[in-house]
Design a protein around this motif. Sequence first.
Motif, PDB file in Angstrom:
ATOM      1  N   ASP A 111       0.845  -1.190   0.000  1.00  0.00           N
ATOM      2  CA  ASP A 111       0.000   0.000   0.000  1.00  0.00           C
ATOM      3  C   ASP A 111       0.888   1.252   0.000  1.00  0.00           C
ATOM      4  O   ASP A 111       2.116   1.165   0.066  1.00  0.00           O
ATOM      5  N   SER A 112       0.276   2.418  -0.099  1.00  0.00           N
ATOM      6  CA  SER A 112       1.042   3.656  -0.238  1.00  0.00           C
ATOM      7  C   SER A 112       1.922   3.936   0.979  1.00  0.00           C
ATOM      8  O   SER A 112       3.025   4.464   0.841  1.00  0.00           O
ATOM      9  N   SER A 113       1.477   3.548   2.177  1.00  0.00           N
ATOM     10  CA  SER A 113       2.301   3.794   3.368  1.00  0.00           C
ATOM     11  C   SER A 113       3.544   2.900   3.366  1.00  0.00           C
ATOM     12  O   SER A 113       4.629   3.325   3.767  1.00  0.00           O
ATOM     13  N   GLU A 114       3.405   1.661   2.884  1.00  0.00           N
ATOM     14  CA  GLU A 114       4.567   0.780   2.801  1.00  0.00           C
ATOM     15  C   GLU A 114       5.549   1.284   1.746  1.00  0.00           C
ATOM     16  O   GLU A 114       6.767   1.259   1.960  1.00  0.00           O
ATOM     17  N   ALA A 116       5.942   4.392   0.836  1.00  0.00           N
ATOM     18  CA  ALA A 116       6.576   5.583   1.413  1.00  0.00           C
ATOM     19  C   ALA A 116       7.674   5.181   2.390  1.00  0.00           C
ATOM     20  O   ALA A 116       8.752   5.790   2.416  1.00  0.00           O
ATOM     21  N   GLU A 117       7.429   4.147   3.180  1.00  0.00           N
ATOM     22  CA  GLU A 117       8.434   3.670   4.132  1.00  0.00           C
ATOM     23  C   GLU A 117       9.644   3.105   3.388  1.00  0.00           C
ATOM     24  O   GLU A 117      10.789   3.335   3.785  1.00  0.00           O
ATOM     25  N   ARG A 119      10.671   4.038   0.405  1.00  0.00           N
ATOM     26  CA  ARG A 119      11.392   5.210  -0.127  1.00  0.00           C
ATOM     27  C   ARG A 119      12.256   5.842   0.965  1.00  0.00           C
ATOM     28  O   ARG A 119      13.398   6.212   0.723  1.00  0.00           O
ATOM     29  N   ARG A 120      11.684   5.977   2.161  1.00  0.00           N
ATOM     30  CA  ARG A 120      12.419   6.577   3.278  1.00  0.00           C
ATOM     31  C   ARG A 120      13.645   5.746   3.627  1.00  0.00           C
ATOM     32  O   ARG A 120      14.744   6.280   3.845  1.00  0.00           O
TER      33      ARG A 120
END
Length: 130
Positions: A111-114, A116-117, A119-120
């Motif tokens: 999902d988008s939160s994973e 984003a994580e 990428r971080r």
Amino acid sequence: MPRNPSEHPTELELEILKVLWDESPLPVREVRERLEQTGRKLAHSTVITMLNIMHRKGYLRRKMDRNACLFSPRVQRDRVAGGMVGDILSRLFEGSASAMVLNLLETADLDSSELAEIRRLVARKAKEQP
């Protein structure tokens, strides 16, 4: 002819290690109860056998507390994970971390939160490079 022993824990050994990484030391009865909570129903004697095999392999410590034998992990989660991932990396992806990550990105339901994580984490790792 018996197969060669694996250098990594089996599926059941990993399940037991996960229980003990979350909470330990535990007696056999409580290990069995925690496994049952995850859907793995095993006979008491099977759990005893597995714990003793894992102790012989060096995965677990055991100590006596009154009449109960308590088990705790001797191996760390990150070490086991690192060894297994390293094995997959070399055997399946010929050492190419980018090919492995690409496969994960294309096959996992992220999902988008994973994302984003991820990428971080990649950005943090890039900053660590000289």
